[in-house]
Design an enzyme around this catalytic site. Sequence first.
Site, short mmCIF file in Angstrom:
data_model
loop_
_atom_site.label_atom_id
_atom_site.label_comp_id
_atom_site.label_asym_id
_atom_site.label_seq_id
_atom_site.Cartn_x
_atom_site.Cartn_y
_atom_site.Cartn_z
N ASP A 15 0.82 -1.21 0.00
CA ASP A 15 0.00 0.00 0.00
C ASP A 15 0.86 1.26 0.00
O ASP A 15 1.97 1.28 0.52
CB ASP A 15 -0.89 -0.01 1.24
CG ASP A 15 -2.12 0.88 1.08
OD1 ASP A 15 -2.37 1.35 -0.04
OD2 ASP A 15 -2.81 1.11 2.08
N HIS A 32 3.59 3.29 -8.71
CA HIS A 32 3.36 1.88 -9.01
C HIS A 32 4.60 1.26 -9.65
O HIS A 32 4.93 0.10 -9.38
CB HIS A 32 2.15 1.72 -9.93
CG HIS A 32 0.85 2.09 -9.28
ND1 HIS A 32 0.45 1.58 -8.06
CD2 HIS A 32 -0.15 2.94 -9.67
CE1 HIS A 32 -0.73 2.08 -7.73
NE2 HIS A 32 -1.10 2.91 -8.69
N LEU A 126 12.58 -19.25 -2.45
CA LEU A 126 11.37 -18.56 -2.02
C LEU A 126 10.20 -18.88 -2.94
O LEU A 126 10.34 -18.91 -4.16
CB LEU A 126 11.60 -17.04 -2.02
CG LEU A 126 10.41 -16.19 -1.58
CD1 LEU A 126 10.22 -16.26 -0.07
CD2 LEU A 126 10.59 -14.74 -2.03
#
Length: 235
Positions: A15, A32, A126
């Site tokens: 966010d 973004h 990961l």
Amino acid sequence: MTLSRVPVHVAIILDGNGRWAKKKGMPRTYGHKVGAENVERICREAWDIGIKYLTVYAFSTENWSRPEEEVSTLMRLFSSYIKSTFKTAPKNNMRVRFIGDLSGFTPKLRESMKELEDFTASLTGLSLQICVNYGSRDEIKRAVRAIAEEIKQGSLEVSDIDEDTVRAHLDTRDIPDPDLLIRTSGEQRLSNYLLWQMAYTEFYFTEVAWPDFNREELIKACEEYNQRDRRYGRV
């Protein structure tokens, strides 16, 4: 840095990209772009400190209501990220999966997502889950519909439905529930994110916007996680 307990699975709500850019006098789309670049950095840091699964909320079902230009930019960034990840994922030994209602995207973008998933499926580092066109209520709705269809076809009895049945029909069916949720940029709500999966998740909220979230901030969140007494309903 040594943590006594490292969360196995961390979920993040990315966010503050737009607000971060606005403070710098830049368009929201710039935020973004920088935020997308930060995902790769945090993936490396997460694996380095011992996190096994990282799930990020990249694009929600509600995000389609944003201005058309912003949505178009997000789609271009998403496509660009997928292309670059074909190079970075093997280097980082990272498996990538996409979670959400992928039918909302163009056939070309869906094909790229599938190709990246297949390309990284054998990697053992990961595990990165990217939530796109995702909303937890929508996920649960899709799971209920799938269960209802199995009952209709006679392959499942109503009396056999339990928590494992529901879990098996969720987008996250083959990964553990999050131990820790991080939300950046000061908001303190779940925003329709992994509602079923986060029944026992620890929450960590920070004022730091996602583009500024770094290794030090990730460690702070994990240190806070270490201070929690995870009782799971025990007295």
